[in-house]
Scaffold this motif. Structure first.
Motif, PDB file in Angstrom:
ATOM      1  N   ARG A 152      -5.859   6.940 -13.665  1.00 50.96           N
ATOM      2  CA  ARG A 152      -5.023   7.811 -14.230  1.00 50.96           C
ATOM      3  C   ARG A 152      -5.896   8.575 -15.550  1.00 50.96           C
ATOM      4  N   VAL A 153      -5.459   9.842 -15.607  1.00 52.31           N
ATOM      5  CA  VAL A 153      -6.085  10.383 -16.710  1.00 52.31           C
ATOM      6  C   VAL A 153      -5.371  10.408 -18.003  1.00 52.31           C
ATOM      7  N   ILE A 154      -6.239   9.878 -19.197  1.00 50.53           N
ATOM      8  CA  ILE A 154      -5.885  10.072 -20.446  1.00 50.53           C
ATOM      9  C   ILE A 154      -6.864  10.871 -21.153  1.00 50.53           C
ATOM     10  N   THR A 158       3.351  12.599   2.236  1.00 51.06           N
ATOM     11  CA  THR A 158       4.007  11.726   2.975  1.00 51.06           C
ATOM     12  C   THR A 158       4.671  10.712   2.118  1.00 51.06           C
ATOM     13  N   THR A 159       4.386  10.951   0.678  1.00 47.77           N
ATOM     14  CA  THR A 159       5.090   9.882  -0.445  1.00 47.77           C
ATOM     15  C   THR A 159       6.193  10.590  -0.996  1.00 47.77           C
ATOM     16  N   LEU A 176      -3.831   6.635  -0.939  1.00 48.90           N
ATOM     17  CA  LEU A 176      -5.003   7.495  -1.068  1.00 48.90           C
ATOM     18  C   LEU A 176      -5.975   6.570  -0.809  1.00 48.90           C
ATOM     19  N   GLY A 177      -5.792   5.161  -1.541  1.00 48.15           N
ATOM     20  CA  GLY A 177      -6.895   4.279  -1.593  1.00 48.15           C
ATOM     21  C   GLY A 177      -7.199   3.756  -0.089  1.00 48.15           C
ATOM     22  N   ASN A 180       2.332   4.069  -8.052  1.00 42.29           N
ATOM     23  CA  ASN A 180       1.386   2.940  -7.592  1.00 42.29           C
ATOM     24  C   ASN A 180       1.344   3.305  -5.999  1.00 42.29           C
ATOM     25  N   HIS A 181       2.258   3.489  -5.134  1.00 39.42           N
ATOM     26  CA  HIS A 181       2.476   3.801  -3.896  1.00 39.42           C
ATOM     27  C   HIS A 181       1.385   4.975  -3.307  1.00 39.42           C
TER      28      HIS A 181
END
Length: 135
Positions: free
Chosen positions: A132-134, A82-83, A121-122, A115-116
């Motif tokens: 976010r993966v590092i 939806t984004t 999702l949140g 961020n949206h």
């Protein structure tokens, strides 16, 4: 000669992140997020800033921990769809606590778009954390 500039694979910076450049011999300038732990010990830094590009998409990876339920991953995919983000890949597994750990590799235009995705999702009640993966 033009200096080659590339985005670091470890922290996957996207337009809008706070960034720093590192001069790397024979590679040019590698751009890291300011919060990237892999960039802490590098000495040769250079100030850099984003230049807005209308068509550029940036790869980034989200790791989502959630209470498992039937069709959870499908529901997350539907929400992301939806984004404006594009899903590149998805991996998912259960941990010992019966939580679903899902990684989404996404393409986004900028930090606002990312961020949206995180916000929508949140809103799912099953979601425990999104990061976010590092690498």
């Amino acid at each position: 000669d033009r200096v080659q500039v590339k985005l670091a694979n470890c922290c996957q910076p996207v337009m809008g992140d706070s960034i720093v450049g590192f001069v790397v011999k024979e590679k040019g300038i590698v751009i890291h997020r300011n919060d990237c732990p892999n960039a802490n010990n590098i000495e040769r830094t250079i100030d850099v800033k984003w230049i807005k590009s209308t068509n550029t998409k940036y790869d980034t990876t989200l790791k989502i921990s959630a209470f498992d339920k039937k069709n959870l991953v499908a529901e997350m995919i539907n929400i992301i769809n939806t984004t404006e983000a594009t899903i590149v890949s998805v991996t998912s597994k259960k941990n010992d606590a019966n939580e679903c750990i899902t990684k989404f590799k996404l393409q986004v235009s900028d930090l606002e778009e990312l961020n949206h995705v995180i916000v929508v999702l949140g809103n799912m009640k099953e979601i425990l954390s999104i990061e976010r993966v590092i690498k």
